[in-house]
Design a protein around this motif. Structure first.
Motif, short mmCIF file in Angstrom:
data_model
loop_
_atom_site.label_atom_id
_atom_site.label_comp_id
_atom_site.label_asym_id
_atom_site.label_seq_id
_atom_site.Cartn_x
_atom_site.Cartn_y
_atom_site.Cartn_z
N ARG A 7 0.84 -1.19 0.00
CA ARG A 7 0.00 0.00 0.00
C ARG A 7 0.88 1.24 0.00
O ARG A 7 1.83 1.33 0.77
N PRO A 12 -5.61 3.59 0.07
CA PRO A 12 -5.73 2.28 0.73
C PRO A 12 -5.65 1.11 -0.24
O PRO A 12 -5.63 -0.04 0.18
N ARG A 13 -5.60 1.40 -1.52
CA ARG A 13 -5.62 0.33 -2.51
C ARG A 13 -4.37 -0.52 -2.41
O ARG A 13 -3.25 -0.02 -2.27
N LEU A 14 -4.56 -1.83 -2.50
CA LEU A 14 -3.45 -2.78 -2.44
C LEU A 14 -2.93 -3.06 -3.85
O LEU A 14 -3.72 -3.33 -4.76
N ARG A 43 1.14 -5.05 3.23
CA ARG A 43 -0.13 -5.11 3.94
C ARG A 43 -0.77 -6.50 3.92
O ARG A 43 -1.94 -6.65 4.24
N GLN A 167 -11.12 -0.43 -2.24
CA GLN A 167 -10.16 -0.75 -3.27
C GLN A 167 -10.51 -0.13 -4.62
O GLN A 167 -9.65 0.13 -5.43
#
Length: 285
Positions: A7, A12-14, A43, A167
């Motif tokens: 991240r 917050p996007r993985l 993460r 996401q």
């Protein structure tokens, strides 16, 4: 090879990244992303790569020198952001500068901004040139991306979903609010970004399932217990009850299971059709 979900700082996007070695959750790593080398945080647990997927790569575990340089570049970006905001005001440019971000090697600086209309920002490049030799990239972002990068508090009192766990930005429609029997008040249905609340989509499918067991609003029904007939005025999906205004003007709150549609021959029933389950029509906001 391993795949690590990482991240970046402002989202917050993985992002799945290929790594030659596993890294502990929470570890700082240097990754090669689309913009160049950046520091990211691991993460999740390491997984196996898929042949059909395209991945970025983990270059190495972040060293103390990497972290110090990253922190220095972050401070420089914040200083440049406020400088550019001041210059934009001096030139009456209708733009909001949201973030100024460097890659770890300082070869690229990305200026994220939001504006209500197409705007020319080349006049600000000279200001950046006097402080950095990095290549400049201006990136226009929407209201939701702006809220994601800045982080805000939602009506629930917690940090907004877009900057903590979402996401992707799924389409949200006013139909979702109607299905949840919410008052169509723009101030209560809009998030800090000014768009419809992302959380309206979280329970929408559950509400659709609950509404299948309820009559339509304005349908003519009769109550088995009292024998009174009337019109459905409000639905309560979570409790499985409805409000009915009887033909005598009384208000009844009764379980949907105790209702039946009014007899078609009953002159009080009017031309109303039998209650049917609601249809789901999700349109983009």
């Amino acid at each position: 090879m391993f795949v690590l979900p990482v991240r970046f700082e402002r989202s917050p996007r993985l992002h799945p990244m290929l790594s030659e070695a596993p890294h502990a959750v929470g570890a700082k790593v240097v990754v090669q992303g689309k913009r160049g080398p950046e520091v990211a945080t691991v993460r999740g647990e390491a997984g196996s790569p898929l042949a059909s997927e395209r991945y970025g790569s983990v270059l190495r575990a972040a060293t103390p020198e990497d972290l110090q340089r990253w922190e220095d570049l972050h401070r420089t970006g914040e200083d440049l952001k406020w400088l550019l905001r001041a210059r934009a005001r001096e030139r009456n440019l209708p733009v909001k500068l949201v973030a100024v971000e460097f890659t770890l090697d300082e070869s690229l600086v990305t200026v994220s901004y939001s504006a209500d209309e197409r705007i020319e920002l080349t006049s600000l490049i000279g200001e950046l040139r006097s402080h950095t030799r990095a290549r400049v990239n201006f990136a226009a972002i929407g209201p939701r991306e702006q809220a994601q990068m800045l982080g805000t508090l939602g009506a629930c009192g917690r940090e907004n979903c877009s900057s903590t766990h979402l996401q992707d930005f799924a389409p949200v429609s006013i139909r979702m609010a109607r299905d949840q029997q919410l008052p169509l008040n723009p101030e209560k249905l809009s998030g800090p970004c000014g768009r419809l609340l992302c959380c309206l989509q979280f329970e929408h499918t559950q509400y659709l399932d609950l509404l299948k067991n309820l009559p339509r609003k304005n349908a003519k029904v009769c109550h088995d217990g009292s024998g009174a007939c009337g019109k459905v005025t409000k639905l309560h999906p979570l409790t499985g009850t409805v409000d009915v205004v009887t033909d005598q003007g009384m208000m009844l709150g009764v379980p949907a299971g105790e209702l039946r549609r009014a007899p078609e021959g009953d002159p009080k029933a009017g031309p109303e059709r039998a209650p049917k389950p609601p249809r789901s029509r999700d349109a983009d906001a």
